[in-house]
Motif scaffolding. Sequence first.
Motif, PDB file in Angstrom:
ATOM      1  N   PRO A 112       4.475   1.349  24.133  1.00 28.60           N
ATOM      2  CA  PRO A 112       5.067   0.241  23.393  1.00 28.60           C
ATOM      3  C   PRO A 112       4.008  -0.472  22.560  1.00 28.60           C
ATOM      4  CG  PRO A 112       4.835  -0.303  25.726  1.00 28.60           C
ATOM      5  CD  PRO A 112       4.400   1.117  25.568  1.00 28.60           C
ATOM      6  N   PRO A 113       4.362  -1.246  21.534  1.00 26.37           N
ATOM      7  CA  PRO A 113       5.742  -1.467  21.100  1.00 26.37           C
ATOM      8  C   PRO A 113       6.231  -0.358  20.174  1.00 26.37           C
ATOM      9  CG  PRO A 113       4.233  -2.716  19.727  1.00 26.37           C
ATOM     10  CD  PRO A 113       3.386  -2.011  20.742  1.00 26.37           C
ATOM     11  N   ILE A 114       7.524  -0.065  20.255  1.00 28.83           N
ATOM     12  CA  ILE A 114       8.166   0.811  19.279  1.00 28.83           C
ATOM     13  C   ILE A 114       8.933  -0.108  18.329  1.00 28.83           C
ATOM     14  CG2 ILE A 114       9.893   2.610  18.970  1.00 28.83           C
ATOM     15  CD1 ILE A 114       7.648   3.812  20.439  1.00 28.83           C
ATOM     16  N   TYR A 115       8.763   0.113  17.042  1.00 28.20           N
ATOM     17  CA  TYR A 115       9.466  -0.731  16.078  1.00 28.20           C
ATOM     18  C   TYR A 115      10.867  -0.179  15.843  1.00 28.20           C
ATOM     19  CZ  TYR A 115       4.922  -2.805  15.197  1.00 28.20           C
ATOM     20  OH  TYR A 115       3.723  -3.457  15.336  1.00 28.20           O
ATOM     21  N   LEU A 116      11.847  -0.752  16.572  1.00 30.69           N
ATOM     22  CA  LEU A 116      13.208  -0.210  16.547  1.00 30.69           C
ATOM     23  C   LEU A 116      13.837  -0.275  15.172  1.00 30.69           C
ATOM     24  CD1 LEU A 116      15.233  -1.085  19.756  1.00 30.69           C
ATOM     25  CD2 LEU A 116      14.673   1.141  18.753  1.00 30.69           C
ATOM     26  N   ASP A 117      13.638  -1.404  14.468  1.00 28.02           N
ATOM     27  CA  ASP A 117      14.275  -1.533  13.156  1.00 28.02           C
ATOM     28  C   ASP A 117      13.757  -0.485  12.185  1.00 28.02           C
ATOM     29  OD1 ASP A 117      11.909  -2.869  13.555  1.00 28.02           O
ATOM     30  OD2 ASP A 117      12.232  -4.313  11.951  1.00 28.02           O
ATOM     31  N   LEU A 118      12.445  -0.193  12.284  1.00 28.93           N
ATOM     32  CA  LEU A 118      11.889   0.831  11.397  1.00 28.93           C
ATOM     33  C   LEU A 118      12.390   2.217  11.787  1.00 28.93           C
ATOM     34  CD1 LEU A 118       8.205  -0.376  11.179  1.00 28.93           C
ATOM     35  CD2 LEU A 118       9.961  -0.555   9.455  1.00 28.93           C
ATOM     36  N   LEU A 119      12.514   2.442  13.103  1.00 28.00           N
ATOM     37  CA  LEU A 119      13.012   3.725  13.580  1.00 28.00           C
ATOM     38  C   LEU A 119      14.423   3.974  13.045  1.00 28.00           C
ATOM     39  CD1 LEU A 119      12.722   6.213  15.334  1.00 28.00           C
ATOM     40  CD2 LEU A 119      13.510   4.887  17.285  1.00 28.00           C
ATOM     41  N   ILE A 120      15.260   2.942  13.146  1.00 22.74           N
ATOM     42  CA  ILE A 120      16.644   3.098  12.675  1.00 22.74           C
ATOM     43  C   ILE A 120      16.667   3.356  11.172  1.00 22.74           C
ATOM     44  CG2 ILE A 120      18.826   1.868  12.367  1.00 22.74           C
ATOM     45  CD1 ILE A 120      18.152   0.511  15.102  1.00 22.74           C
ATOM     46  N   ARG A 121      15.806   2.634  10.440  1.00 22.05           N
ATOM     47  CA  ARG A 121      15.776   2.844   8.993  1.00 22.05           C
ATOM     48  C   ARG A 121      15.387   4.289   8.660  1.00 22.05           C
ATOM     49  NH1 ARG A 121      11.973  -0.980   5.817  1.00 22.05           N
ATOM     50  NH2 ARG A 121      12.783  -2.456   7.324  1.00 22.05           N
ATOM     51  N   GLN A 122      14.378   4.825   9.395  1.00 19.68           N
ATOM     52  CA  GLN A 122      13.968   6.210   9.144  1.00 19.68           C
ATOM     53  C   GLN A 122      15.066   7.189   9.534  1.00 19.68           C
ATOM     54  OE1 GLN A 122      11.468   7.341   7.486  1.00 19.68           O
ATOM     55  NE2 GLN A 122      10.681   5.290   7.169  1.00 19.68           N
ATOM     56  N   MET A 123      15.761   6.892  10.651  1.00 16.97           N
ATOM     57  CA  MET A 123      16.838   7.790  11.087  1.00 16.97           C
ATOM     58  C   MET A 123      17.919   7.873  10.017  1.00 16.97           C
ATOM     59  SD  MET A 123      17.300   6.931  15.072  1.00 16.97           S
ATOM     60  CE  MET A 123      16.687   8.127  16.244  1.00 16.97           C
ATOM     61  N   ILE A 124      18.224   6.720   9.424  1.00 17.93           N
ATOM     62  CA  ILE A 124      19.243   6.726   8.370  1.00 17.93           C
ATOM     63  C   ILE A 124      18.732   7.499   7.160  1.00 17.93           C
ATOM     64  CG2 ILE A 124      20.506   5.254   6.756  1.00 17.93           C
ATOM     65  CD1 ILE A 124      20.549   3.133   8.998  1.00 17.93           C
ATOM     66  N   SER A 125      17.473   7.252   6.802  1.00 15.48           N
ATOM     67  CA  SER A 125      16.975   7.909   5.589  1.00 15.48           C
ATOM     68  C   SER A 125      16.832   9.412   5.785  1.00 15.48           C
ATOM     69  CB  SER A 125      15.671   7.251   5.142  1.00 15.48           C
ATOM     70  OG  SER A 125      14.611   8.144   5.166  1.00 15.48           O
ATOM     71  N   ILE A 126      16.459   9.848   6.997  1.00 12.68           N
ATOM     72  CA  ILE A 126      16.329  11.293   7.232  1.00 12.68           C
ATOM     73  C   ILE A 126      17.689  11.906   7.542  1.00 12.68           C
ATOM     74  CG2 ILE A 126      15.332  13.065   8.708  1.00 12.68           C
ATOM     75  CD1 ILE A 126      12.982  11.212   9.197  1.00 12.68           C
ATOM     76  N   GLY A 127      18.430  11.274   8.452  1.00 10.67           N
ATOM     77  CA  GLY A 127      19.674  11.872   8.926  1.00 10.67           C
ATOM     78  C   GLY A 127      20.802  11.733   7.930  1.00 10.67           C
ATOM     79  N   TYR A 128      21.149  10.508   7.643  1.00  8.69           N
ATOM     80  CA  TYR A 128      22.340  10.263   6.837  1.00  8.69           C
ATOM     81  C   TYR A 128      22.172  10.767   5.416  1.00  8.69           C
ATOM     82  CZ  TYR A 128      26.288   7.722   4.899  1.00  8.69           C
ATOM     83  OH  TYR A 128      27.448   7.402   4.268  1.00  8.69           O
ATOM     84  N   TYR A 129      21.054  10.420   4.791  1.00 10.13           N
ATOM     85  CA  TYR A 129      20.909  10.761   3.374  1.00 10.13           C
ATOM     86  C   TYR A 129      20.583  12.238   3.141  1.00 10.13           C
ATOM     87  CZ  TYR A 129      21.399   5.864   2.286  1.00 10.13           C
ATOM     88  OH  TYR A 129      21.909   4.597   2.158  1.00 10.13           O
ATOM     89  N   SER A 130      20.229  12.972   4.196  1.00 11.28           N
ATOM     90  CA  SER A 130      20.008  14.409   4.001  1.00 11.28           C
ATOM     91  C   SER A 130      21.290  15.198   4.214  1.00 11.28           C
ATOM     92  CB  SER A 130      18.945  14.925   4.968  1.00 11.28           C
ATOM     93  OG  SER A 130      17.745  14.241   4.782  1.00 11.28           O
ATOM     94  N   LEU A 131      22.319  14.523   4.691  1.00  9.85           N
ATOM     95  CA  LEU A 131      23.563  15.207   5.043  1.00  9.85           C
ATOM     96  C   LEU A 131      24.146  16.012   3.876  1.00  9.85           C
ATOM     97  CD1 LEU A 131      24.930  15.384   7.699  1.00  9.85           C
ATOM     98  CD2 LEU A 131      26.341  13.421   7.128  1.00  9.85           C
ATOM     99  N   PRO A 132      24.264  15.450   2.675  1.00 11.81           N
ATOM    100  CA  PRO A 132      24.830  16.230   1.561  1.00 11.81           C
ATOM    101  C   PRO A 132      24.025  17.497   1.275  1.00 11.81           C
ATOM    102  CG  PRO A 132      24.637  13.909   0.959  1.00 11.81           C
ATOM    103  CD  PRO A 132      23.976  14.061   2.277  1.00 11.81           C
ATOM    104  N   VAL A 133      22.706  17.370   1.236  1.00 10.97           N
ATOM    105  CA  VAL A 133      21.868  18.537   0.932  1.00 10.97           C
ATOM    106  C   VAL A 133      22.047  19.612   1.994  1.00 10.97           C
ATOM    107  CG1 VAL A 133      19.532  19.271   0.419  1.00 10.97           C
ATOM    108  CG2 VAL A 133      20.191  16.915   0.016  1.00 10.97           C
ATOM    109  N   VAL A 134      21.923  19.195   3.260  1.00  9.94           N
ATOM    110  CA  VAL A 134      22.009  20.163   4.347  1.00  9.94           C
ATOM    111  C   VAL A 134      23.418  20.749   4.419  1.00  9.94           C
ATOM    112  CG1 VAL A 134      21.896  20.408   6.849  1.00  9.94           C
ATOM    113  CG2 VAL A 134      20.140  19.117   5.647  1.00  9.94           C
ATOM    114  N   GLY A 135      24.428  19.914   4.220  1.00 14.86           N
ATOM    115  CA  GLY A 135      25.812  20.381   4.272  1.00 14.86           C
ATOM    116  C   GLY A 135      26.090  21.426   3.201  1.00 14.86           C
ATOM    117  N   LEU A 136      25.670  21.142   1.983  1.00  8.39           N
ATOM    118  CA  LEU A 136      25.910  22.092   0.885  1.00  8.39           C
ATOM    119  C   LEU A 136      25.167  23.399   1.124  1.00  8.39           C
ATOM    120  CD1 LEU A 136      25.861  19.903  -2.336  1.00  8.39           C
ATOM    121  CD2 LEU A 136      27.747  21.237  -1.400  1.00  8.39           C
TER     122      LEU A 136
END
Lengths: 248, 258
Positions: free
Chosen positions: A26-50
Motif C-alpha cells: 500500500p497505498p494503491i491509488y484506486l481512482d487512478l487504477l479505475i481510470r486506467q481500467m476504463i482507458s484500457i478496458g472500455y476504450y479498447s473494446l471497439p478495436v478488439v471487438g472488430l
Amino acid sequence: MFIAFIAAVGRLSIFTAMGMKHCVRPPIYLDLLIRQMISIGYYSLPVVGLTALFTGMVLALQIYSGSSRFNAEGAVATIVVIGITRELGPVLAGLMVAGRVGAAMAAEIGTMRVTEQIDALTTLSTNPFKYLVVPRLIAGATMLPILVFIGDIIGVFGGYLIGTTKLDFNSSTYLKNTFDFLEISDVVSGLVKAAAFGFIVSLMGCYHGYHSRGGAQGVGRATTNAVVSASILILASDYIITELFFSK
Amino acid sequence: MTTTPLIQIRDVHKSFGNKRVLNGVNLDMASGESVVVIGGSGTGKSVLLKCILGLLTPESGSIRVDGVETINMPDIGREVTLQRFGMLFQGAALFDSLTVWENVAFALIQGRKMRKQEAKSIALTKLAQVGLGPDVGELNPSALSGGMQKRVALARAIATDPEILFFDEPTTGLDPIMGDVINDLIVKCTRELGITALSITHDMASARKIADRIAMIHNGRIIWQGPVHSIDTVDNEHVHQFVRGLADGPIKMDVLAP
Ligand SMILES: Nc1ncnc2c1ncn2[C@@H]1O[C@H](COP(=O)(O)OP(=O)(O)OP(=O)(O)O)[C@@H](O)[C@H]1O
Ligand SMILES: [Mg+2]
C-alpha cells in the motif's frame, strides 16, 4: 553491443521487480487504477471487438476451403472456436492493445519524464512507481483477459455468421459443433495468455516512457520502442505459454 | 554558526558521461538562512539542487540533512526527508493531467491525505499569494502563460508549508513588478516563517533582496561565498564580472561565432 543488451535486460528486470514490489504494497491509488481500467478496458473494446469479428469470419472461410479438400467441412465450427480462444483472440487483442495503449502510456510517461514531472512527483512525496506504473500494470493484466473473453464471443459469432449465411451450415449444428468439442482449458489458456500480454503491454509502455530522455525526439523513440518490444515479447511469450499448456 | 548546519554538502562530484558538472562542491546552510546560488548558465546549479533532493545521485561526496547522510538513502528514509522540502523546478513541471488547483493541492491530498475541499481552499489561498485568482485554479496548466505556470509551481512548492524550500530561478520569465511580488513572498517565507531557502537566480536584483548569503558556482565548485552586502566590495574577479554582467573578465563565454 552485447554488453549494452545485458545492461538493458538488467534495467528491465529491476524495473519489473520494482513494479511488482509496489503492486503488493500500500497505498494503491484506486481512482487512478479505475481510470486506467476504463482507458484500457472500455476504450479498447471497439478495436478488439472488430478485430475478433473479422478474424472469426476469415477463419471460417479459410478453414472451410482447407477442410473441404478432404471432406472434413464439419470441423469448421470446432476449429474456429479453438483457433480463436486458444490463439488468435489473445494474440491479436494483445497486439492491438500494444499499439493503442502501450504507445499512449510510453508517450504520456515519457513526456512526464522529460518535463521533470516525474521528479516533481518524487519531491511531492509521491512514489512515481505507485502513482504511474502500478495502476497501469494492474489494469493491463486484469483488463486484457476481460477484453479477450468478450473478443472470443464476438469472434465465434463472426464464424457463426459466415458459417450459417455463406457456407450453408445449419445454425444448430454449427453451435453444437462449436461447444461440444470446446474444453475449459482452451478458454483458460487463452485468458492466461491475455493476462500475460496485458502485463507486457503496460510494462513496456511504462518502462520505455520512464527511461526516455532527450525531449520530443526521445519520447517518440520511447513510443516506438514500447510498441515494437511489446509486440515481440507477446509473440515470444505466446510460444512459451502455449508450450506450457500443451499436451499430446 | 557553531551548531550543525541543516544542510551540509561536502566534496560532491557529479558527471554525466565524461562531462564533469560538479567537481567538489562544499556548502553549508544554517536553519532559517536564505542562500542564493549564482553562476553562469550550464554550470550545474540545477544539478546541485537535484543532488540534494536525491533526484540525481552524485558519484562521491556527502550531503547531510540534519546530520543524516542522504546519498543512497533507502526509499523510506528518502520519503520522510523529502516531506520537509518544497521544490520549484526551473521548468515549472506542472502535472498536465490535473487542473491548476489540483496541482497546488497535490501534496496535501496525496501525501497528507487531506480532504479535497479543505485542500482546495488552501490551494486557492496559495494561488492568491502568487497573484492568481480562483478562476485560474480551474484551468489546465497548458492554458497558462510561462510566467503564470512558474507562479503556480511556486504555489505548489509552498503548499505544504515545508521547512526547506528550493527555488530554481523563481523570477525568470516574470515581469519586473510580478518578479518583485515573488521576491517579497520569498522574503516573507524566510524572514517571517523561518523557512530555510536555497535559491538559484540570474537576477541580481532578486538575489540582493532575498539572500542572506550568496554563493557563486564556477567550474563545478563554489568559488566564493559571503554575506549579501559584501557582493559589491568583494575582490574576486569572477564575482565582480558576474555581478556587473560584463562580457570581459576571467569567465569566458563559449561564443564561437564572431
Ligand atoms: N540529465 C542530464 N544528462 C546529461 N547532462 C545533463 C543532465 N542534466 C544536466 N546536464 C548537464 O549538466 C550541466 C549543468 O546543467 P544545469 O541544468 O545544472 O545548469 P544550470 O546551472 O542550472 O544552468 P541554467 O542557469 O541555464 O539553468 C549542463 O551542461 C547540462 O548539459
Ligand atoms: Mg538550471
